[in-house]
Design a protein around this motif. Sequence first.
Motif, PDB file in Angstrom:
ATOM      1  N   VAL A  95       0.850  -1.183   0.000  1.00 55.55           N
ATOM      2  CA  VAL A  95       0.000   0.000   0.000  1.00 55.55           C
ATOM      3  C   VAL A  95       0.888   1.236   0.000  1.00 55.55           C
ATOM      4  N   THR A  96       0.628   2.156  -0.936  1.00 54.53           N
ATOM      5  CA  THR A  96       1.409   3.398  -0.981  1.00 54.53           C
ATOM      6  C   THR A  96       0.537   4.625  -0.692  1.00 54.53           C
ATOM      7  N   ASP A  97      -0.762   4.440  -0.576  1.00 53.69           N
ATOM      8  CA  ASP A  97      -1.685   5.540  -0.285  1.00 53.69           C
ATOM      9  C   ASP A  97      -1.594   5.876   1.213  1.00 53.69           C
ATOM     10  N   GLN A  98      -0.986   7.029   1.524  1.00 54.26           N
ATOM     11  CA  GLN A  98      -0.775   7.411   2.923  1.00 54.26           C
ATOM     12  C   GLN A  98      -2.092   7.545   3.685  1.00 54.26           C
ATOM     13  N   GLY A  99      -3.140   8.005   3.020  1.00 56.87           N
ATOM     14  CA  GLY A  99      -4.444   8.133   3.672  1.00 56.87           C
ATOM     15  C   GLY A  99      -4.987   6.781   4.106  1.00 56.87           C
ATOM     16  N   GLU A 100      -4.872   5.792   3.253  1.00 52.65           N
ATOM     17  CA  GLU A 100      -5.344   4.442   3.566  1.00 52.65           C
ATOM     18  C   GLU A 100      -4.528   3.843   4.726  1.00 52.65           C
ATOM     19  N   ILE A 101      -3.236   4.079   4.697  1.00 49.53           N
ATOM     20  CA  ILE A 101      -2.364   3.576   5.767  1.00 49.53           C
ATOM     21  C   ILE A 101      -2.727   4.242   7.092  1.00 49.53           C
ATOM     22  N   GLU A 102      -2.903   5.552   7.058  1.00 45.02           N
ATOM     23  CA  GLU A 102      -3.237   6.291   8.278  1.00 45.02           C
ATOM     24  C   GLU A 102      -4.574   5.832   8.852  1.00 45.02           C
ATOM     25  N   ARG A 103      -5.565   5.630   8.013  1.00 40.62           N
ATOM     26  CA  ARG A 103      -6.876   5.163   8.483  1.00 40.62           C
ATOM     27  C   ARG A 103      -6.778   3.775   9.117  1.00 40.62           C
ATOM     28  N   ALA A 104      -5.947   2.910   8.546  1.00 41.90           N
ATOM     29  CA  ALA A 104      -5.799   1.549   9.086  1.00 41.90           C
ATOM     30  C   ALA A 104      -5.132   1.558  10.458  1.00 41.90           C
ATOM     31  N   PHE A 105      -4.188   2.476  10.663  1.00 40.33           N
ATOM     32  CA  PHE A 105      -3.473   2.544  11.943  1.00 40.33           C
ATOM     33  C   PHE A 105      -4.163   3.460  12.955  1.00 40.33           C
ATOM     34  N   ALA A 106      -5.167   4.224  12.538  1.00 36.27           N
ATOM     35  CA  ALA A 106      -5.838   5.181  13.420  1.00 36.27           C
ATOM     36  C   ALA A 106      -6.377   4.556  14.712  1.00 36.27           C
ATOM     37  N   PRO A 107      -6.985   3.356  14.695  1.00 33.91           N
ATOM     38  CA  PRO A 107      -7.497   2.797  15.955  1.00 33.91           C
ATOM     39  C   PRO A 107      -6.408   2.571  17.015  1.00 33.91           C
ATOM     40  N   LEU A 108      -5.158   2.448  16.597  1.00 29.53           N
ATOM     41  CA  LEU A 108      -4.073   2.250  17.561  1.00 29.53           C
ATOM     42  C   LEU A 108      -3.784   3.504  18.376  1.00 29.53           C
ATOM     43  N   SER A 109      -4.135   4.677  17.843  1.00 31.59           N
ATOM     44  CA  SER A 109      -3.821   5.911  18.549  1.00 31.59           C
ATOM     45  C   SER A 109      -4.642   6.062  19.827  1.00 31.59           C
ATOM     46  N   ASP A 110      -5.765   5.368  19.927  1.00 34.39           N
ATOM     47  CA  ASP A 110      -6.606   5.453  21.124  1.00 34.39           C
ATOM     48  C   ASP A 110      -6.317   4.347  22.128  1.00 34.39           C
ATOM     49  N   GLU A 111      -5.399   3.461  21.817  1.00 28.51           N
ATOM     50  CA  GLU A 111      -5.136   2.312  22.689  1.00 28.51           C
ATOM     51  C   GLU A 111      -3.967   2.581  23.627  1.00 28.51           C
ATOM     52  N   ASN A 112      -4.119   2.111  24.870  1.00 29.37           N
ATOM     53  CA  ASN A 112      -3.016   2.187  25.817  1.00 29.37           C
ATOM     54  C   ASN A 112      -2.986   0.978  26.740  1.00 29.37           C
ATOM     55  N   GLY A 113      -3.853   0.004  26.473  1.00 26.71           N
ATOM     56  CA  GLY A 113      -3.889  -1.196  27.297  1.00 26.71           C
ATOM     57  C   GLY A 113      -2.942  -2.253  26.771  1.00 26.71           C
ATOM     58  N   LEU A 114      -2.006  -2.645  27.605  1.00 25.71           N
ATOM     59  CA  LEU A 114      -1.048  -3.672  27.198  1.00 25.71           C
ATOM     60  C   LEU A 114      -1.641  -5.054  27.403  1.00 25.71           C
ATOM     61  N   ALA A 115      -1.196  -5.998  26.618  1.00 24.84           N
ATOM     62  CA  ALA A 115      -1.660  -7.384  26.701  1.00 24.84           C
ATOM     63  C   ALA A 115      -0.441  -8.292  26.797  1.00 24.84           C
ATOM     64  N   SER A 116      -0.696  -9.532  27.139  1.00 29.74           N
ATOM     65  CA  SER A 116       0.406 -10.498  27.151  1.00 29.74           C
ATOM     66  C   SER A 116       0.565 -11.070  25.740  1.00 29.74           C
ATOM     67  N   ALA A 117       1.682 -11.712  25.516  1.00 30.86           N
ATOM     68  CA  ALA A 117       1.956 -12.295  24.199  1.00 30.86           C
ATOM     69  C   ALA A 117       0.868 -13.317  23.868  1.00 30.86           C
ATOM     70  N   PRO A 118       0.319 -13.247  22.663  1.00 30.23           N
ATOM     71  CA  PRO A 118      -0.762 -14.169  22.301  1.00 30.23           C
ATOM     72  C   PRO A 118      -0.257 -15.585  22.062  1.00 30.23           C
ATOM     73  N   GLU A 119      -1.143 -16.536  22.291  1.00 32.19           N
ATOM     74  CA  GLU A 119      -0.798 -17.939  22.045  1.00 32.19           C
ATOM     75  C   GLU A 119      -1.151 -18.359  20.628  1.00 32.19           C
ATOM     76  N   GLU A 120      -2.057 -17.606  19.983  1.00 30.75           N
ATOM     77  CA  GLU A 120      -2.497 -17.926  18.636  1.00 30.75           C
ATOM     78  C   GLU A 120      -1.348 -17.711  17.651  1.00 30.75           C
ATOM     79  N   PRO A 121      -1.386 -18.425  16.522  1.00 31.72           N
ATOM     80  CA  PRO A 121      -0.331 -18.233  15.512  1.00 31.72           C
ATOM     81  C   PRO A 121      -0.463 -16.869  14.830  1.00 31.72           C
ATOM     82  N   ALA A 122       0.670 -16.315  14.432  1.00 25.49           N
ATOM     83  CA  ALA A 122       0.689 -15.029  13.733  1.00 25.49           C
ATOM     84  C   ALA A 122      -0.071 -15.167  12.419  1.00 25.49           C
ATOM     85  N   GLU A 123      -0.758 -14.103  12.052  1.00 25.53           N
ATOM     86  CA  GLU A 123      -1.599 -14.114  10.863  1.00 25.53           C
ATOM     87  C   GLU A 123      -0.982 -13.244   9.758  1.00 25.53           C
TER      88      GLU A 123
END
Length: 187
Positions: A95-123
């Motif tokens: 993806v080279t469209d900066q707007g699309e990239i920014e929209r995809a990462f936008a939900p991370l800007s509101d997160e601050n809760g840490l989690a433990s390492a997942p047991e599920e396989p990487a996707e």
Amino acid sequence: MKNRRKGISSTSPEATARLALGALLAAALALPLAGCFGIPDPDEIAGKAKEAASQAEELASQAQELAGTLSSVEWGKVSRLVVKDASSGEVVREVTDQGEIERAFAPLSDENGLASAPEEPAEYIFELWQPETIKAGQDASDAKEYKGLEATTYEGSPVVTLEMSPIGLRLHISSQAAADSLRGLAE
């Protein structure tokens, strides 16, 4: 009031002495048995509490650093986002469209809760690439790209792992919205 068994007043010196002797005997027996039953030593408890406080302080510091890093991303300078299948390493999408990239990462800007390492396989693995800063006297054609951020989603999990390559910071965040938003880039 009278003790029915012995006829001794509960406030009498004899009753007080018996209670004190019983308590002293119970304490004397409990101390050697404490090690047998795994009752921790107060110094051990204090040491573990200090260790937990230190780890919490370190995680808080890392979370602040992560929030600072995510908020300082200049989306206009992002050159591309490479989406890879985690099991095969195959590039699924670029993806080279900066707007699309920014929209995809936008939900991370509101997160601050840490989690433990997942047991599920990487996707999926999402590599955010940007050009290095051109230094004085450097030709623009000599500037290279570097991977500034890597995000990983996990099968059926709301956990997203974020790794800032330049500083070596790796954190796990639990956010269904962020995981789904990133997965949307792969589909």
